[in-house]
Write an enzyme that holds these catalytic residues in place. Structure first.
Site, PDB file in Angstrom:
ATOM      1  N   GLU A 247       1.086   9.645   2.567  1.00  9.88           N
ATOM      2  CA  GLU A 247       0.350   8.285   2.751  1.00  9.88           C
ATOM      3  C   GLU A 247      -0.754   8.565   3.642  1.00  9.88           C
ATOM      4  OE1 GLU A 247       3.275   5.357   4.155  1.00  9.88           O
ATOM      5  OE2 GLU A 247       4.813   6.081   2.874  1.00  9.88           O
TER       6      GLU A 247
ATOM      7  N   GLU B 195      11.863   6.368   6.529  1.00 11.19           N
ATOM      8  CA  GLU B 195      11.717   5.843   7.881  1.00 11.19           C
ATOM      9  C   GLU B 195      13.145   5.661   8.431  1.00 11.19           C
ATOM     10  OE1 GLU B 195       9.185   2.592   8.108  1.00 11.19           O
ATOM     11  OE2 GLU B 195       7.372   3.778   7.215  1.00 11.19           O
TER      12      GLU B 195
HETATM   13  O1  G3I Z   1       4.382 -10.788  -0.606  1.00 10.06           O
HETATM   14  C1  G3I Z   1       3.415 -11.476   0.335  1.00 10.06           C
HETATM   15  C2  G3I Z   1       2.553 -12.228  -0.536  1.00 10.06           C
HETATM   16  O2  G3I Z   1       3.306 -13.262  -1.613  1.00 10.06           O
HETATM   17  C3  G3I Z   1       1.761 -13.084  -0.039  1.00 10.06           C
HETATM   18  O3  G3I Z   1       0.772 -13.654  -0.391  1.00 10.06           O
HETATM   19  C4  G3I Z   1       0.711 -12.113   1.009  1.00 10.06           C
HETATM   20  C5  G3I Z   1      -0.153 -12.748   2.016  1.00 10.06           C
HETATM   21  O4  G3I Z   1      -0.528 -11.921   3.035  1.00 10.06           O
HETATM   22  O5  G3I Z   1       1.818 -11.448   1.850  1.00 10.06           O
HETATM   23  C6  G3I Z   1       2.473 -10.484   0.840  1.00 10.06           C
HETATM   24  O6  G3I Z   1       3.248  -9.631   1.527  1.00 10.06           O
HETATM   25  C7  G3I Z   1       2.800  -8.885   2.210  1.00 10.06           C
HETATM   26  C8  G3I Z   1       2.909  -7.470   1.397  1.00 10.06           C
HETATM   27  O7  G3I Z   1       2.236  -6.468   2.134  1.00 10.06           O
HETATM   28  C9  G3I Z   1       2.296  -7.427   0.131  1.00 10.06           C
HETATM   29  O8  G3I Z   1       0.797  -7.516   0.063  1.00 10.06           O
HETATM   30  C10 G3I Z   1       3.319  -8.586   3.527  1.00 10.06           C
HETATM   31  O9  G3I Z   1       3.060  -9.650   4.397  1.00 10.06           O
HETATM   32  C11 G3I Z   1       2.694  -7.142   4.354  1.00 10.06           C
HETATM   33  O10 G3I Z   1       3.456  -7.272   5.340  1.00 10.06           O
HETATM   34  C12 G3I Z   1       2.995  -6.073   3.429  1.00 10.06           C
HETATM   35  O11 G3I Z   1       2.503  -4.854   4.059  1.00 10.06           O
HETATM   36  C13 G3I Z   1       2.734  -3.779   3.617  1.00 10.06           C
HETATM   37  C14 G3I Z   1       3.715  -3.067   4.679  1.00 10.06           C
HETATM   38  O12 G3I Z   1       4.047  -1.630   4.055  1.00 10.06           O
HETATM   39  C15 G3I Z   1       5.083  -3.596   4.915  1.00 10.06           C
HETATM   40  O13 G3I Z   1       5.673  -2.681   5.776  1.00 10.06           O
HETATM   41  C16 G3I Z   1       1.710  -3.016   3.122  1.00 10.06           C
HETATM   42  O14 G3I Z   1       0.734  -3.703   2.388  1.00 10.06           O
HETATM   43  C17 G3I Z   1       1.887  -1.403   2.822  1.00 10.06           C
HETATM   44  O15 G3I Z   1       0.753  -0.617   2.666  1.00 10.06           O
HETATM   45  C18 G3I Z   1       2.716  -0.919   3.794  1.00 10.06           C
HETATM   46  O16 G3I Z   1       3.003   0.314   3.347  1.00 10.06           O
HETATM   47  C19 G3I Z   1       3.849   0.986   4.221  1.00 10.06           C
HETATM   48  C20 G3I Z   1       4.645   2.106   3.498  1.00 10.06           C
HETATM   49  O17 G3I Z   1       5.476   1.214   2.574  1.00 10.06           O
HETATM   50  C21 G3I Z   1       5.828   2.750   4.348  1.00 10.06           C
HETATM   51  N1  G3I Z   1       5.028   3.804   5.254  1.00 10.06           N
HETATM   52  C22 G3I Z   1       3.988   2.962   6.054  1.00 10.06           C
HETATM   53  C23 G3I Z   1       3.075   2.116   5.218  1.00 10.06           C
HETATM   54  C24 G3I Z   1       2.142   1.272   6.087  1.00 10.06           C
HETATM   55  O18 G3I Z   1       2.526   0.363   6.776  1.00 10.06           O
END
Ligand code: G3I
Length: 473
Positions: A275, A158
């Site tokens: 994805e 990205e």
């Molecule tokens: O690590 C914390 C954890 O300690 C806490 O308990 C939990 C509670 O909500 O949050 C955790 O972090 C989250 C993490 O996912 C792990 O679950 C973040 O808040 C959350 O923002 C994060 O979201 C991820 C996102 O990328 C972040 O940018 C999504 O799961 C994941 O599916 C998404 O994946 C991205 C690809 O890497 C790149 N392309 C887009 C795609 C979708 O956004």
């Protein structure tokens, strides 16, 4: 995996399902048909899986149906180097072990990305030299740790902004180093594991290949990287798309992505779908026909991977709608299993297409190098169904016996079903689109409303299921 040539496609009695019932033959899965077609099909391991927080049924579906895996969050920068030069490989190692045990290819995601960068990196945002050494050290260690085990990496993720395509400004790497962080990241990753495939990965690449669209801007960069000998092998199209009927504003189409694949083929670069999800707006009622249309879109994106010789990977960003990041994007129901881990119509569309895909007659094109492949006439694929009617008539009327005595036989327009008190009969066209459905069939069903041609019929009763190609005359 190279795309294989197939003399013919196997049309044995196939059992559809989630791989979670006794009725599901081990070799009749998405992955078994993907392997016959020489492609990878996969889904992320959701973050909840790493903590053991998912039902065993989830893992059973995942390892039965898919042959490539990527971690949702666990190989990202913040997960692997939470504090400076202190690496944590536990979750990544767990996934690599799982992949090896289950014969899966491993994608690594992602090395240089503006998001999910730990705070300590930002301390160096004004120090170009230090940031370069931070990024190099990260790549050396992470890629080096999984050398020979992670087959391909999203080296840069990205890096292009959404509107007026240009480099994304709000990125610690771009702001602190400049766009050369990208070239350097590829060079370092290649040095750390010369055998790994290295990808540039981004979203909105299905919105047209022109200078005003992201894909057009990217294409110019890929040309430059290739000309300069930067070790890049693939472009990952995330393909987080929205159903275009329920959201008229969404632009993007399988045809546009196919155009990108063909442009990349000229550069000897692969295209991967990395994805995929096809969401509906949150809050709307999603009907059965919406889900069927969603299945067709899943199938259209799959067609690119099946038909374009420089495309080999079809990876979905989640297994079940229950564990999906899409809610955060105001979308819903974008995956191929429902909340109860039951296959959705999209699963059926993908399965039917994988089962029935026939490579072009001129198979030499499939085996040549990717740079030779732009001339492939993919329209041949869509006409294959009619071409083969003559060959298949005999088997289409034979009695097919499946598990637990479930059987079907076609005489004229009458499909007889035996071995079930009542069954559901679904008929799909050769591209996996549903064309006929009947519930509670007792004994037989009349297919007179299905026009002449070649179809796939599926009979389901409880957990038993049987599919077969039929010709209606
Ligand atoms: O690590 C914390 C954890 O300690 C806490 O308990 C939990 C509670 O909500 O949050 C955790 O972090 C989250 C993490 O996912 C792990 O679950 C973040 O808040 C959350 O923002 C994060 O979201 C991820 C996102 O990328 C972040 O940018 C999504 O799961 C994941 O599916 C998404 O994946 C991205 C690809 O890497 C790149 N392309 C887009 C795609 C979708 O956004």
């Amino acid at each position: 995996m190279r795309k294989q040539t197939l003399a013919g496609v196997v049309f044995s009695a196939a059992l559809l399902g989630a791989g979670i019932t006794d009725a599901f033959a081990a070799d009749e899965t998405l992955r078994s048909y993907a392997e016959k077609n020489g492609i990878y099909i996969g889904a992320i391991l959701n973050s909840q899986w790493f903590g053991g927080g998912l039902p065993s049924q989830y893992e059973q579906v995942h390892k039965t149906q898919f042959n490539i895996v990527v971690a949702e969050n666990e190989m990202k920068f913040d997960a692997t180097e939470p504090s400076e030069n202190r690496f944590n490989y536990n979750n990544g190692d767990k996934m690599v072990r799982y992949a090896k045990q289950n014969g899966m290819r491993v994608r690594g995601h992602a090395l240089a990305w503006h998001s999910q960068v730990p705070n300590w990196v930002n301390n160096y945002k004004n120090d170009k030299k230090k940031l370069l050494s931070v990024l190099k050290n990260h790549i050396d260690n992470v890629v080096g740790h999984w050398k020979g085990q992670v087959d391909e990496w999203d080296v840069v993720n990205e890096a292009i902004s959404n509107n007026e395509p240009q480099w994304r400004g709000f990125s610690v790497w771009y702001q602190g180093i400049g766009p050369e962080f990208i070239d350097s990241a590829f060079v370092w990753a290649h040095a750390a594991d010369p055998n790994a495939e290295l990808c540039y990965n981004d979203y909105n690449l299905e919105q047209g290949v022109n200078p005003k669209a992201k894909a057009g801007f990217l294409l110019e960069q890929v040309k430059r990287w290739v000309a300069n000998g930067i070790p890049i092998h693939c472009v990952g199209s995330q393909t987080h798309v929205e159903d275009t009927t329920t959201d008229k504003h969404f632009i993007g189409s399988p045809d546009s992505l196919r155009s990108l694949a063909r442009e990349l083929a000229k550069l000897n670069i692969k295209l991967k779908i990395t994805e995929l999800d096809i969401g509906f707006k949150s809050g709307i009622n999603v009907s059965k026909s919406d889900l069927e249309r969603q299945g067709q879109t899943f199938r259209q994106y799959l067609d690119i991977i099946l038909e374009e010789p420089n495309a080999d990977t079809y990876l979905i960003w989640g297994v079940s709608d229950k564990w999906s990041w899409l809610g955060g994007l105001n979308r819903q129901k974008g995956l191929i299993y429902d909340d109860n881990l039951k296959p959705k119509p999209a699963f059926d569309s993908i399965m039917v297409r994988l089962q029935n895909f026939e490579p072009p007659q001129d198979t030499s094109k499939q085996d040549t190098t990717v740079s030779d492949t732009t001339v492939t006439d993919t329209t041949k694929k869509d006409t294959a169904a009619t071409d083969t009617v003559g060959q298949d008539t005999t088997i289409s009327i034979a009695k097919i016996v499946g598990p637990a005595g479930l059987s079907m036989q076609l005489n004229g327009h009458t499909l007889s079903v035996k071995g079930a008190v009542s069954a559901r009969v679904d008929v799909f066209d050769m591209q996996g689109r549903p064309v006929f459905s009947a519930k509670n069939v007792k004994g037989s069903v009349d297919l007179k409303d299905v026009s002449e041609g070649l179809y796939v019929v599926r009979v389901r009763s409880g957990s038993a299921s049987l599919t077969k190609r039929i010709a209606i005359k």
